[in-house]
Scaffold this motif. Structure first.
Motif, mmCIF file in Angstrom:
data_model
loop_
_atom_site.group_PDB
_atom_site.id
_atom_site.type_symbol
_atom_site.label_atom_id
_atom_site.label_comp_id
_atom_site.label_asym_id
_atom_site.label_seq_id
_atom_site.Cartn_x
_atom_site.Cartn_y
_atom_site.Cartn_z
ATOM 1 N N ASP A 292 -25.451 20.917 -3.459
ATOM 2 C CA ASP A 292 -24.386 20.081 -2.927
ATOM 3 C C ASP A 292 -23.705 20.528 -1.370
ATOM 4 N N ILE A 293 -23.573 21.665 -1.476
ATOM 5 C CA ILE A 293 -23.092 22.308 -0.028
ATOM 6 C C ILE A 293 -24.079 21.677 0.981
ATOM 7 N N GLY A 296 -23.178 18.190 1.789
ATOM 8 C CA GLY A 296 -22.106 18.328 2.351
ATOM 9 C C GLY A 296 -22.216 18.495 3.938
ATOM 10 N N ARG A 299 -23.660 15.672 5.669
ATOM 11 C CA ARG A 299 -22.636 14.599 5.623
ATOM 12 C C ARG A 299 -21.677 14.951 6.835
ATOM 13 N N ARG A 300 -21.296 16.016 7.173
ATOM 14 C CA ARG A 300 -20.248 16.339 8.217
ATOM 15 C C ARG A 300 -21.171 16.260 9.668
ATOM 16 N N LYS A 474 -19.155 7.077 -3.223
ATOM 17 C CA LYS A 474 -19.095 8.487 -4.275
ATOM 18 C C LYS A 474 -17.432 8.444 -4.216
ATOM 19 N N LYS A 476 -16.130 11.040 -2.925
ATOM 20 C CA LYS A 476 -15.749 11.693 -1.466
ATOM 21 C C LYS A 476 -15.066 10.590 -0.772
ATOM 22 N N GLU B 297 -15.353 22.142 3.237
ATOM 23 C CA GLU B 297 -16.486 22.252 3.995
ATOM 24 C C GLU B 297 -17.218 21.001 3.878
ATOM 25 N N GLY B 298 -16.842 19.914 2.861
ATOM 26 C CA GLY B 298 -17.555 18.672 2.857
ATOM 27 C C GLY B 298 -18.249 18.468 1.654
ATOM 28 N N ALA B 299 -18.203 19.483 0.715
ATOM 29 C CA ALA B 299 -18.977 19.354 -0.491
ATOM 30 C C ALA B 299 -18.424 18.010 -1.465
ATOM 31 N N HIS B 300 -19.239 17.919 -2.375
ATOM 32 C CA HIS B 300 -19.037 16.593 -3.234
ATOM 33 C C HIS B 300 -17.734 17.142 -4.367
ATOM 34 N N GLU B 301 -16.790 16.500 -4.437
ATOM 35 C CA GLU B 301 -15.845 16.807 -5.305
ATOM 36 C C GLU B 301 -16.185 17.063 -6.762
ATOM 37 N N ILE B 303 -19.131 17.311 -8.277
ATOM 38 C CA ILE B 303 -20.124 18.202 -8.349
ATOM 39 C C ILE B 303 -19.422 19.479 -8.439
ATOM 40 N N GLN B 304 -18.628 19.962 -7.574
ATOM 41 C CA GLN B 304 -18.010 21.187 -7.519
ATOM 42 C C GLN B 304 -17.214 21.554 -8.458
#
Lengths: 484, 320
Positions: A292-293, A296, A299-300, A474, A476, B297-301, B303-304
């Motif tokens: 997932d990182i 992310g 995405r950024r 999603k 986010k 840092e933009g990870a998916h909430e 899942i984290q």
């Protein structure tokens, strides 16, 4: 006209499907009485559940009321029918009282029951259970894709009939019939290609056929260039390999899926805890959260190159951390987040409006309005004496819709009546002097104008996208649009 | 119409009514006498009277028409510094209305702005300083860049002292004609922890709830009126019940509209104040920090947070 509607079976004899399934349903209908359990038709899309129910009613001369259970608006209708139709004796056209045996029965078909809210008061699973327990005097058929998303209590209250995916031969047969009726000379190989691609979904096959063959006199194999339908079965197969095996080829298979890693990670996330327990679960999540990182970072910064690391980690990574090969068969689920986001969208929009008002009149950011004031305001609106509660409602300038959302319809009406009767409204001592306010006013007007239009459009769009199984935003995005 | 929501009803109308910030109020009042203020920076925890003081100051300075020359913005709500600047420009462009010497722009939660945005804000402040004074509020002064700090008179708001809070709460009770038991008052002070908004909200809730306002009523009301479910979530996960905990998490995020950041912050508070073993707390907090960092840092909430719940749920199995 859509061929799926045009060629929907009219009578029960025309229905394609397994013999014993059809027989079970007929047996249920023939001896129907209020004592019987409602029928629960369960199975993947396009396997003839709705068609069978409709054909059944048509054959027996029952009237049909078809409603989508997951849509709360329908619950008012359902309650009404339950009140007037399902529990009362039927009244003939001339107004004479007829016993149920003589009157026409109304078949209530509740579609998508697996998507109803688990915890709602109105329109939730609980309401449905209560409805069934009251033994409605009209036949009731529930339809669900995923019966195991329903509670055991609800399932046990019903007689479940399971529909399987149709095989290629069955589908080809139907397609052949349609071609004859449409005057199309079709190559059997072409029809087989369509049927295979449909993955046992007759509705999909008929739609694909219409797309390539409508208006033609001849259909050859080379005409059949259809986009490969992604099926949930494919996703399920890949997940099975991730969770149960150690075969790293799963990485390549996952790449062939029509799901981007952004979507596929939701599938893994949803189903991981169904397969892995304890330390395996923890290790699985450690890898998944690493994947997932990378998502992310994409995405950024739009570094799509990084997707491959995410994909590898969420497939092979999750696969390799388990302590032992898993056996058996697991019932996988669609990511619940997607459905919930979809069904609660209206609510979230409303919450946003309510928070904007609290934040404006109580001098807070919307975040703080949510964290520190919302629950108090809600509590007071419900529990304060009516005059005080109504003044609070007026202070925050809450609309009827806001109040419905906050305190439920009954109390909202009380409050609204009181506000009208005593002509309560904000004294705008605390209104901003400058543009923010005027802009908002303009927007409100515009909103009212467009409300009607967009509402209609939204409904249509929702339906469309629902059918396509299109994914929603999603979480986010949720927070982004929530606080923007 | 009188606001029936007490936090509004009893919001101070003048600086004299601001409770528990004597030092601050005294200095502010001297500005009122001189009819002039520099740029101000109000720092302090939530519910200690920053917004209330800013409004009261404007009222005292401008009199009845204070609204004409006072504007309130929230940095965490406005979409980026450009919106803030645009709004400020619109407001600052015209001369003060009436005989006011300047206008006041109150920018709440200024520490929500990034350092870059603050630098831009600093230029804006300078550009309009002829017609406008800025009052910035923040929780921590250190989060405000130095150039802004140096242009402002800094006021530190302290948590409201228990005695001052008690006095004010009793006044409210008297005006509302309600009776509060001694232990009820103590309970209010305890749960408020220096935050007036919390105390008044809980008091009004308890008053609406029943006749006797005692400690039990207060604790009950704070449990219903606040999303105490975070504690439940934590306990579910810690007892190894991953699936139920996750369902609850979904509900909070979707139905209550809580963001991952909200949940992480509340989990932090919950863990710190819980009764679990201190060594365990250290582990949990460390992990939580990692999750929080990933979110920024933009990870998916989801899942984290799921990963965090999985971590919590294995702890119990090791223990058992």
């Amino acid at each position: 006209m859509l061929w799926v509607e045009k060629y929907r079976p009219k009578t029960i004899k025309e229905v394609v499907g397994e013999k014993n399934v059809v027989e079970k349903v007929i047996a249920w209908a023939k001896g129907w009485s209020a004592k019987k359990k409602p029928l629960l038709l369960a199975g993947p899309p396009g396997t003839g559940k709705t068609s069978l129910a409709l054909a059944l009613a048509n054959t027996l001369g029952w009237e049909v009321v078809e409603l989508n259970a997951s849509d709360q608006r329908n619950w008012q209708i359902i309650q009404k029918i339950v009140g007037e139709g399902a529990f009362n004796e039927t009244i003939s056209d001339e107004g004479a009282f007829l016993s149920t045996n003589e009157g026409k029965l109304k078949l209530i078909i509740l579609d998508e029951v697996d998507n109803i809210h688990k915890k709602e008061d109105i329109g939730g699973e609980r309401a449905l259970i209560n409805l069934i327990k009251r033994k409605p005097r009209q036949p009731l058929i529930l339809i669900a894709n995923e019966p195991y998303n329903l509670s055991a209590e609800l399932r046990n209250l019903c007689e479940m009939v399971v529909f399987k995916r149709l095989n290629t031969r069955q589908i080809v047969k139907v397609l052949e019939k349609i071609c004859v009726a449409e005057g199309i000379k079709a190559d059997k190989k072409a029809l087989e290609a369509i049927a295979k691609n449909s993955g046992g979904d007759l509705r999909a096959a008929i739609n694909d056929l219409q797309a390539v063959a409508e208006g033609k006199y001849e259909l050859r194999l080379k005409d059949v260039v259809i986009a490969k339908r992604t099926q949930e079965t494919d996703v399920f197969k890949v997940m099975q390999k991730v969770f149960k095996s150690y075969n790293p080829a799963v990485y390549n298979e996952a790449m062939l899926l029509d799901e981007s890693p952004e979507d596929f990670i939701d599938w893994i996330d949803e189903n991981l805890p169904l397969e892995y327990k304890g330390v395996d679960l923890l290790k699985g999540y450690l890898v998944l959260s690493r994947a997932d990182i990378f998502l992310g970072r994409v995405r950024r910064r739009q570094f799509y190159r990084l997707w491959r690391y995410a994909s590898y980690l969420m497939t092979v990574g999750v696969q390799q951390v388990k302590s032992e090969r898993k056996g058996g068969w697991t019932k996988y689920r669609r990511p619940s987040m997607w459905q919930m986001l979809f069904y609660t969208r209206g609510k979230r929009e409303r919450l946003k409006k309510v928070l904007a008002k609290i934040s404006k009149y109580s001098h807070l950011s919307t975040k703080k309005a949510l964290a520190e004031m919302l629950f108090t305001v809600k509590f007071l609106l419900i529990n304060e004496e009516i005059e005080k509660a109504a003044k609070i409602a007026a202070f925050y300038d809450f609309s009827v819709e806001d109040l419905n959302f906050l305190v439920g319809e009954e109390r909202a009406k009380e409050l609204e009546d009181f506000i009208k009767k005593h002509n309560l409204h904000r004294v705008d001592e605390s209104v901003d002097v400058f543009d923010a306010f005027t802009i908002e006013k303009k927007e409100e007007k515009k909103e009212k104008k467009e409300k009607k239009k967009s509402k209609e459009k939204e409904e249509k769009d929702e339906e469309k996208s629902k059918k396509k199984g299109k994914k929603r935003k999603k979480s986010k995005d949720l927070t982004l649009d929530f606080f923007s | 119409m009188i606001a029936e929501i007490w936090v509004e009803k009893y919001r101070p109308k003048t600086l004299d009514e601001v409770v528990g910030q004597e030092e601050v109020v005294q200095r502010l009042k001297s500005y009122v006498e001189r009819k002039n203020i520099p740029h101000l920076l109000f720092a302090g925890p939530p519910g200690t009277g920053k917004t209330a003081s800013a409004i009261a100051l404007a009222r005292d300075l401008f009199g009845e028409n204070w609204r004409d020359n006072f504007v309130e913005m929230n940095a965490s709500d406005e979409r980026g510094i450009d919106v803030v600047r645009h709004k400020i420009k619109e407001f600052a462009r015209t001369a003060p209305i009436g005989d006011a010497p300047f206008k006041i722009i109150f920018l709440d939660e200024a520490d929500a702005l990034t350092a870059d945005a603050q630098a831009a804000l600093r230029r804006t402040m300078e550009m309009y300083s002829k017609t406008c004074r800025f009052i910035l509020s923040c929780n921590y002064v250190s989060r405000i860049i130095e150039p802004i700090q140096s242009r402002c008179a800094v006021f530190k708001f302290r948590p409201i002292p228990a005695e001052a809070m008690k006095k004010r709460l009793l006044e409210i009770c008297k005006k509302e004609n309600i009776k509060i038991a001694d232990d009820g008052l103590e309970a209010l002070i305890y749960i408020a922890n220096g935050d007036f908004r919390k105390a008044i909200n809980a008091l009004q809730g308890a008053a609406a709830f029943g006749e006797v306002i005692d400690a039990e009523a207060i604790y009950q009301i704070t449990a219903t009126a606040r999303p105490e479910e975070l504690a439940k979530l934590l306990n579910l996960a810690l007892s190894g019940n991953f699936m139920e905990a996750r369902e609850m998490l979904d509900k909070m995020m979707i139905e209550y509209g809580m963001s991952g950041e909200d949940i992480v912050s509340q989990l932090f508070r919950e863990i710190v104040s819980s009764t679990m073993d201190e060594k365990m707390k250290v582990l949990l907090i460390d992990k939580l920090g990692e999750i929080d960092f990933r979110l920024t840092e933009g990870a998916h909430e989801r899942i984290q947070l799921d990963a965090y719940l999985a971590y919590l749920s294995t702890l119990s199995k090791k223990k058992v």
